[in-house]
Design a protein around this motif. Structure first.
Motif, PDB file in Angstrom:
ATOM      1  N   ASN A  26       0.807  -1.219   0.000  1.00 58.36           N
ATOM      2  CA  ASN A  26       0.000   0.000   0.000  1.00 58.36           C
ATOM      3  C   ASN A  26       0.843   1.274   0.000  1.00 58.36           C
ATOM      4  O   ASN A  26       0.423   2.289  -0.552  1.00 58.36           O
ATOM      5  CB  ASN A  26      -0.979  -0.003   1.174  1.00 58.36           C
ATOM      6  CG  ASN A  26      -2.101  -0.989   0.933  1.00 58.36           C
ATOM      7  OD1 ASN A  26      -2.529  -1.203  -0.193  1.00 58.36           O
ATOM      8  ND2 ASN A  26      -2.574  -1.623   2.000  1.00 58.36           N
ATOM      9  N   ARG A  29       1.602   1.747  -3.571  1.00 56.45           N
ATOM     10  CA  ARG A  29       0.375   2.212  -4.247  1.00 56.45           C
ATOM     11  C   ARG A  29       0.188   3.714  -4.041  1.00 56.45           C
ATOM     12  O   ARG A  29      -0.147   4.441  -4.970  1.00 56.45           O
ATOM     13  CB  ARG A  29      -0.855   1.477  -3.710  1.00 56.45           C
ATOM     14  CG  ARG A  29      -1.090   0.135  -4.298  1.00 56.45           C
ATOM     15  CD  ARG A  29      -2.453  -0.423  -3.869  1.00 56.45           C
ATOM     16  NE  ARG A  29      -2.600  -1.750  -4.391  1.00 56.45           N
ATOM     17  CZ  ARG A  29      -2.353  -2.858  -3.712  1.00 56.45           C
ATOM     18  NH1 ARG A  29      -1.958  -2.808  -2.451  1.00 56.45           N
ATOM     19  NH2 ARG A  29      -2.507  -4.032  -4.274  1.00 56.45           N
ATOM     20  N   GLU A  47      -6.385   3.116  -4.664  1.00 53.26           N
ATOM     21  CA  GLU A  47      -7.264   1.984  -4.971  1.00 53.26           C
ATOM     22  C   GLU A  47      -7.242   1.641  -6.461  1.00 53.26           C
ATOM     23  O   GLU A  47      -7.598   0.523  -6.851  1.00 53.26           O
ATOM     24  CB  GLU A  47      -8.703   2.287  -4.525  1.00 53.26           C
ATOM     25  CG  GLU A  47      -8.870   2.409  -3.028  1.00 53.26           C
ATOM     26  CD  GLU A  47      -8.381   3.750  -2.464  1.00 53.26           C
ATOM     27  OE1 GLU A  47      -8.046   3.777  -1.270  1.00 53.26           O
ATOM     28  OE2 GLU A  47      -8.309   4.750  -3.199  1.00 53.26           O
ATOM     29  N   ASN A  50      -3.770  -1.219  -9.155  1.00 52.30           N
ATOM     30  CA  ASN A  50      -3.818  -2.675  -9.115  1.00 52.30           C
ATOM     31  C   ASN A  50      -3.710  -3.175 -10.543  1.00 52.30           C
ATOM     32  O   ASN A  50      -4.580  -2.865 -11.369  1.00 52.30           O
ATOM     33  CB  ASN A  50      -5.121  -3.177  -8.489  1.00 52.30           C
ATOM     34  CG  ASN A  50      -5.161  -2.906  -7.015  1.00 52.30           C
ATOM     35  OD1 ASN A  50      -4.418  -3.508  -6.253  1.00 52.30           O
ATOM     36  ND2 ASN A  50      -6.005  -1.974  -6.601  1.00 52.30           N
TER      37      ASN A  50
END
Length: 111
Positions: A26, A29, A47, A50
């Motif tokens: 994360n 990310r 979010e 991915n």
């Protein structure tokens, strides 16, 4: 050709979005979302980060999934990658990547 070479010739194994997905990282990310937001002038959330790879089955970022003109063209033409397209040498679409990235161009020329 390796399955993790994208339609445009970029190496998905080197992509931080794929690395974040594979490692469920994360922090990475967040870093990628911030950088890509700045580079593209749009909000990209963690979010959205991915992706299993452009030509691999599985997750894709929203851009790679449905907005990337290179991927959409290759899918429509049903080619394995842009290197299999007769129009590649003069193509401005894939040229957005290959004109600035000799490695990507080389990846497309490997048979």
């Amino acid at each position: 050709m390796k399955k993790l070479i994208a339609f445009c010739g970029l190496d998905c194994e080197q992509c931080d979005a794929r690395k974040a997905t594979i490692d469920n990282d994360n922090a990475l990310r967040n870093k990628v979302a911030k950088l890509w937001s700045e580079l593209n002038g749009v909000e990209i959330t963690p979010e959205m980060i991915n992706c299993d790879g452009c030509r691999a089955d599985g997750l894709k970022t929203p851009y790679c999934d449905s907005l990337c003109p290179i991927r959409q063209c290759a899918l429509c033409k049903e080619v394995e990658h842009c290197g299999d397209c007769e129009a590649m040498d003069g193509c401005k679409t894939v040229g957005m990547v290959t004109s600035n990235n000799a490695e990507a161009l080389n990846n497309l020329k490997i048979k």
